[in-house]
Design an enzyme around this catalytic site. Structure first.
Site, PDB file in Angstrom:
ATOM      1  N   ASP A 178      -2.232   1.708  -4.818  1.00 49.07           N
ATOM      2  CA  ASP A 178      -3.858   2.787  -3.976  1.00 49.07           C
ATOM      3  C   ASP A 178      -4.152   0.947  -4.257  1.00 49.07           C
ATOM      4  OD1 ASP A 178      -2.804   4.101  -2.898  1.00 49.07           O
ATOM      5  OD2 ASP A 178      -2.983   6.454  -4.128  1.00 49.07           O
ATOM      6  N   HIS A 231       1.150  -1.313   0.039  1.00 47.68           N
ATOM      7  CA  HIS A 231      -0.206  -0.319  -0.168  1.00 47.68           C
ATOM      8  C   HIS A 231       1.275   1.422  -0.214  1.00 47.68           C
ATOM      9  CE1 HIS A 231      -3.564   2.150  -0.464  1.00 47.68           C
ATOM     10  NE2 HIS A 231      -4.255   0.995   0.491  1.00 47.68           N
TER      11      HIS A 231
END
Length: 421
Positions: A399, A395
């Site tokens: 995204d 992450h």
């Protein structure tokens, strides 16, 4: 003029390696580029080529661990004096042994002290191994034979060595491991199991796997999954198989999947990325790693610049690295530079699973088995071959929407292969 053969740095972070065996003996003629010795690192065992031509005048480190940059041999012209090189090596070993036994505080960092102490211990072991075969003498065996024996749980003392002076070599251990167990008929009752806990010493590869997985779990990861209808991909696979000439590697569904992934990576550059702490590196080429399960652990050889290859070329490249991985012939460059990884457990019947990140890569794709499932259509339901794709993402680099868009593109390419060709 004599040329020193120094232990090379084969990968980033490499500080030492273990010489398994020399492919040339002292006095042999050596050509530049010719395999000279086998070197075991924390990732791979590979042959190292000679960097100069001449006569192998002296081997200063016959086997065992040595630091990067250590002079391990000398190549030159016949009759050259190499005593200076041998003397320098002996002096370094003596200094290491003296420092280990000295009561004075060490003047170098802890890591250097430990490494020098290890080198001194290896020299002592080599000297003990050279002693006679009387009672209490150390069993003569090569480092590779000792490592295989530990992994297979074989007692070296029970083997008859076929190497020089009765030394146990790797082939002796492999032969004992492959031999059927000897059974005897007896009237005595077998003793009950003691319940002792077995211990399997960690190999260099297993230590590396443990370290890399620990790094992976420190990354904030998330997963997304989609199922692709593989009807047309299977049709393409059948046509490619028919067109494959005899002797050529036959393309598999994994090769078609790899083509779909590398084409999608070129459209979604954010996924073809590495986390670099202070930046995200976006790479122009898709260097795809293919996870290969071996008895000793998991390795991920890389197909470099895969976006430039056809499915047939990907099949050839995949067959080559998988074969060399199973034959323990991978080179360091085969494992470096990956930007994306594919892990396929479909051949084991695994329906779906979550793969662990391969840091610093931004994503890894886990591929399950193709299953026939009912799919709603305009006229009711039809059985379709579905394959589940699960993408694990870092992450920090990716995204959710970006990752989902990439996976949707891979799914579209598999369902309509003509879009990626």
């Amino acid at each position: 003029m004599a040329n020193e053969v120094k232990l090379p740095r084969l990968g980033q972070g490499m500080e030492s390696g273990t010489i398994v065996k020399w492919l040339k003996a002292e006095g042999d003629e050596v050509e530049k580029g010719e395999p000279l010795y086998e070197l075991d690192t924390d990732k791979v065992t590979q042959e190292v080529e000679a960097e100069a031509s001449g006569i192998l005048l002296k081997i200063t480190v016959a086997e065992g661990e040595a630091d990067v940059g250590t002079t391990i041999a000398v190549i030159g012209e016949q009759g050259e004096d190499v005593s200076a090189f041998a003397g320098a090596t002996a002096q370094r070993v003596a200094e290491a042994a003296q420092e280990e036994g000295s009561p004075e505080p060490a003047r170098e960092p802890e890591r250097e002290r430990v490494r020098e102490a290890t080198a001194a211990e290896q020299v002592a072991e080599a000297r003990r191994a050279e002693q006679g075969n009387g009672a209490g003498a150390r069993i003569k065996a090569s480092p590779l034979a000792r490592r295989i024996a530990r992994e297979r749980g074989i007692e070296l003392g029970s083997l008859k060595g076929t190497g020089p002076e009765g030394r146990v070599v790797a082939e002796d251990v492999e032969r004992a491991a492959a031999a059927p167990p000897i059974t005897t008929t007896t009237t005595t009752t077998a003793p009950a199991p003691t319940g002792d806990i077995g211990r399997v010493p960690l190999t260099s590869l297993r230590r590396t796997i443990a370290r890399r997985l620990t790094e992976a779990w420190q990354a904030p990861a998330f997963q997304i999954a989609m199922s692709a209808d593989m009807t047309r991909a299977q049709g393409l696979h059948a046509r490619l198989a028919e067109q494959t000439k005899e002797g050529e590697p036959r393309p598999t569904l994994t090769d078609i999947l790899t083509k779909a992934c590398v084409t999608a990576l070129m459209r979604h550059r954010a996924v073809n990325a590495l986390w670099a702490e202070d930046a995200i590196e976006l790479h122009p080429n898709a260097n795809v790693g293919i996870a290969v399960a071996l008895e000793v652990g998991l390795v991920v050889p890389v197909i470099h610049q895969a976006e430039r290859l056809t499915i047939a070329q990907l099949a050839a490249a995949r067959a080559d690295i998988v074969t060399r991985a199973r034959d323990n012939k991978l080179r360091q460059e085969d494992l470096d530079g990956g930007t994306f990884t594919i892990s396929n457990l479909g051949m084991f019947g695994v329906e779906r699973f979550v793969a662990v990140l391969n840091p610093p890569q931004a994503a890894i794709l886990a591929v399950g088995a193709i299953e026939s499932k009912a799919v709603p259509t305009e006229t009711g339901f039809e059985a379709r071959p579905l394959m589940t794709l699960t993408l694990t993402c870092d992450h920090r680099s990716l995204d959710g929407a970006t990752a989902a868009d990439f996976l949707r593109t891979v799914k579209a390419f598999l369902e309509e292969p003509g879009l990626m060709l």
